[in-house]
Motif scaffolding. Structure first.
Motif, PDB file in Angstrom:
ATOM      1  N   ASP A  37     106.180  48.887  55.536  1.00  0.00           N
ATOM      2  CA  ASP A  37     107.244  49.059  54.753  1.00  0.00           C
ATOM      3  C   ASP A  37     107.394  47.960  54.278  1.00  0.00           C
ATOM      4  OD1 ASP A  37     107.619  50.957  56.409  1.00  0.00           O
ATOM      5  OD2 ASP A  37     109.256  49.819  58.194  1.00  0.00           O
ATOM      6  N   THR A  38     106.507  46.762  53.913  1.00  0.00           N
ATOM      7  CA  THR A  38     106.814  45.902  52.850  1.00  0.00           C
ATOM      8  C   THR A  38     106.449  46.309  51.553  1.00  0.00           C
ATOM      9  OG1 THR A  38     104.269  45.431  53.251  1.00  0.00           O
ATOM     10  CG2 THR A  38     105.612  44.258  54.514  1.00  0.00           C
ATOM     11  N   LYS A  39     105.285  47.304  51.733  1.00  0.00           N
ATOM     12  CA  LYS A  39     105.158  48.055  49.836  1.00  0.00           C
ATOM     13  C   LYS A  39     104.016  47.151  49.520  1.00  0.00           C
ATOM     14  CE  LYS A  39     109.163  51.264  49.709  1.00  0.00           C
ATOM     15  NZ  LYS A  39     110.119  51.826  49.190  1.00  0.00           N
ATOM     16  N   ALA A  40     103.585  46.762  50.020  1.00  0.00           N
ATOM     17  CA  ALA A  40     103.259  45.082  49.424  1.00  0.00           C
ATOM     18  C   ALA A  40     101.526  44.969  49.586  1.00  0.00           C
ATOM     19  CB  ALA A  40     103.104  43.712  48.988  1.00  0.00           C
ATOM     20  N   GLY A  41     100.690  45.955  50.101  1.00  0.00           N
ATOM     21  CA  GLY A  41     100.035  46.542  50.521  1.00  0.00           C
ATOM     22  C   GLY A  41      98.472  45.151  50.903  1.00  0.00           C
ATOM     23  N   VAL A  42      97.063  45.847  51.302  1.00  0.00           N
ATOM     24  CA  VAL A  42      96.890  44.921  51.155  1.00  0.00           C
ATOM     25  C   VAL A  42      96.576  43.581  50.071  1.00  0.00           C
ATOM     26  CG1 VAL A  42      94.112  44.314  51.870  1.00  0.00           C
ATOM     27  CG2 VAL A  42      94.810  46.211  52.082  1.00  0.00           C
ATOM     28  N   LYS A  43      97.008  43.220  49.224  1.00  0.00           N
ATOM     29  CA  LYS A  43      96.679  42.214  48.404  1.00  0.00           C
ATOM     30  C   LYS A  43      98.219  41.162  49.077  1.00  0.00           C
ATOM     31  CE  LYS A  43      96.967  40.436  43.539  1.00  0.00           C
ATOM     32  NZ  LYS A  43      98.502  40.161  43.959  1.00  0.00           N
ATOM     33  N   GLY A  44      99.629  42.274  49.851  1.00  0.00           N
ATOM     34  CA  GLY A  44     100.835  41.723  49.638  1.00  0.00           C
ATOM     35  C   GLY A  44     100.069  40.134  51.607  1.00  0.00           C
ATOM     36  N   LEU A  45      98.701  41.247  52.026  1.00  0.00           N
ATOM     37  CA  LEU A  45      98.368  39.959  53.593  1.00  0.00           C
ATOM     38  C   LEU A  45      97.653  39.032  52.833  1.00  0.00           C
ATOM     39  CD1 LEU A  45      97.093  43.031  55.815  1.00  0.00           C
ATOM     40  CD2 LEU A  45      99.108  41.685  55.639  1.00  0.00           C
ATOM     41  N   VAL A  46      96.821  39.342  51.618  1.00  0.00           N
ATOM     42  CA  VAL A  46      96.192  38.069  50.861  1.00  0.00           C
ATOM     43  C   VAL A  46      97.015  37.144  50.730  1.00  0.00           C
ATOM     44  CG1 VAL A  46      94.567  37.806  48.643  1.00  0.00           C
ATOM     45  CG2 VAL A  46      94.198  39.513  50.873  1.00  0.00           C
ATOM     46  N   ASP A  47      98.289  38.043  49.401  1.00  0.00           N
ATOM     47  CA  ASP A  47      98.775  36.513  48.906  1.00  0.00           C
ATOM     48  C   ASP A  47      99.979  36.192  50.114  1.00  0.00           C
ATOM     49  OD1 ASP A  47      98.275  37.509  46.442  1.00  0.00           O
ATOM     50  OD2 ASP A  47     100.287  38.866  46.182  1.00  0.00           O
TER      51      ASP A  47
END
Length: 388
Positions: free
Chosen positions: A47-57
């Motif tokens: 639901d964040t629509k940010a993907g794995v890169k979102g986790l890293v960011d």
């Protein structure tokens, strides 16, 4: 066990957003994966629509539990030298020699690299740069506009196509584009890679025509026999593998075989990680420069559908991508020559002499439903179509 991801770090990472509507990254930072309800945790991630890169960011320092993969028992070969390298320029003077090389690679490794392939170095470098622009430089909210799991969309961005089916997720985000036979309109493609995507797809399609001609000859068939495989369709997957804080716990891409006739892959020049299963060992398929102008080699691998059509003569090789640690992010562009899921065309094994058909006939729709329905679980979709 609850996964809070060093909440003090995450709060400081998002402090600048306190006086604005929460962004996707801020929402990612507020997510807590409890481990008590896996499906709920997967939905929270999606639901964040940010993907794995979102986790890293968001500043995570540990890998969420649903990315954890069990150890693989197979050893890693000490040398990648068994992956054949084929110079396509030699076909101009000795086509039979190149056909023999392609035949040997398709029957044994299922993988080979091609140099002097005709795709200009500028288009290759431009494609990789475009992938980085989209995944790295585009604002998260702009990328979110393309985030979907609707396979009817010609252009779709998401993380883990089999998010809710695979036993363990992969440390990877993907922008996927259906480029033929019914391409998207230019407006449907992100502006950051709009021009390059069209140029690169056209260049690889021309290369695909040459490769299918060589493979047809390698099967002892007329050169244009597999031409229909080219016309059935092509999809382009622009992969981004962020650097992982715990690469030993997860995979960039778990082991699988491609549901395609043929796959052509462009790797970036600095970060490796692609491995093929050959002779019971994982063999590195390293980035390779070669040919005119220092153009990158392109990796070619046989897909499940060509193994079916060749009646097991050609080998669809299992492969994977290991997660990258401190070396940085990996970028690649994969072009899949395969039918659209709506195609009603039937595919049958080509049998020679008195040999028996190993597989039953199938349509693209049935085959792809089987592949996507089971997730990337390490099993081959071909097993479902073998004759008793």
């Amino acid at each position: 066990m609850k996964y809070y991801y060093n909440r003090c770090q995450l709060v400081s990472a998002t402090r600048s957003h306190l006086h604005r509507p929460p962004s996707n990254i801020a929402r990612m930072a507020s997510v807590v994966f409890s481990g008590a309800d896996r499906l709920r945790d997967l939905h929270a991630f999606d639901d964040t629509k940010a993907g794995v890169k979102g986790l890293v960011d968001a500043g995570i320092t540990s890998v969420p539990y649903f990315f954890h993969h069990p150890p693989d028992p197979h050893p890693i070969a000490s040398s990648p030298s068994i992956i054949p390298i084929i110079d396509l320029a030699e076909a101009a003077t000795d086509r039979d020699y190149v056909v023999a090389q392609v035949r040997s690679a398709a029957e044994t490794a299922g993988f080979f690299q091609v140099v002097n392939h005709g795709v200009p170095v500028g288009i290759l470098d431009g494609a990789l740069a475009a992938v980085r622009r989209f995944h790295v430089e585009e604002p998260v909210e702009a990328k979110a506009a393309y985030y979907t799991r609707d396979r009817a969309r010609k252009v779709r961005f998401n993380s883990n196509v089999n998010l809710f089916l695979s036993p363990a997720l992969n440390w990877r985000d993907t922008l996927f584009m259906e480029v033929s036979p019914n391409p998207p309109s230019p407006e449907e493609i992100p502006e950051s890679c709009r021009v390059v995507a069209v140029e690169y797809a056209a260049a690889v399609r021309r290369l695909g025509a040459r490769l299918f001609g060589l493979l047809s000859s390698a099967m002892g068939l007329p050169e244009d026999y597999l031409g229909g495989c080219l016309e059935e369709g092509m999809g382009v997957a622009a992969h981004y593998y962020p650097a992982c804080p715990e690469p030993e716990k997860t995979m960039g891409t778990s082991k699988h075989r491609d549901p395609s006739f043929l796959t052509v892959l462009l790797q970036d020049k600095s970060i490796g990680g692609l491995q093929a299963m050959i002779g019971g060992r994982w063999v590195e398929v390293p980035p390779l420069a070669g040919g005119d102008g220092g153009a990158s080699a392109l990796v070619v691998n046989i897909g499940d559908l060509l193994q079916l059509v060749s009646n097991d003569r050609f080998r669809s090789a299992e492969h994977r991508v290991v997660a990258s640690g401190g070396g940085g992010a990996r970028v690649s562009v994969a072009c899949f020559f395969r039918p659209e899921s709506a195609s009603a065309r039937e595919y049958s094994p080509v049998v020679a002499g008195g040999e028996a058909a190993v597989y039953r006939s199938t349509t693209a729709g049935e085959f792809l439903r089987c592949f996507y329905g089971k997730g990337l679980d390490g099993r081959s979709a071909l097993d479902h179509f073998r004759r008793d």
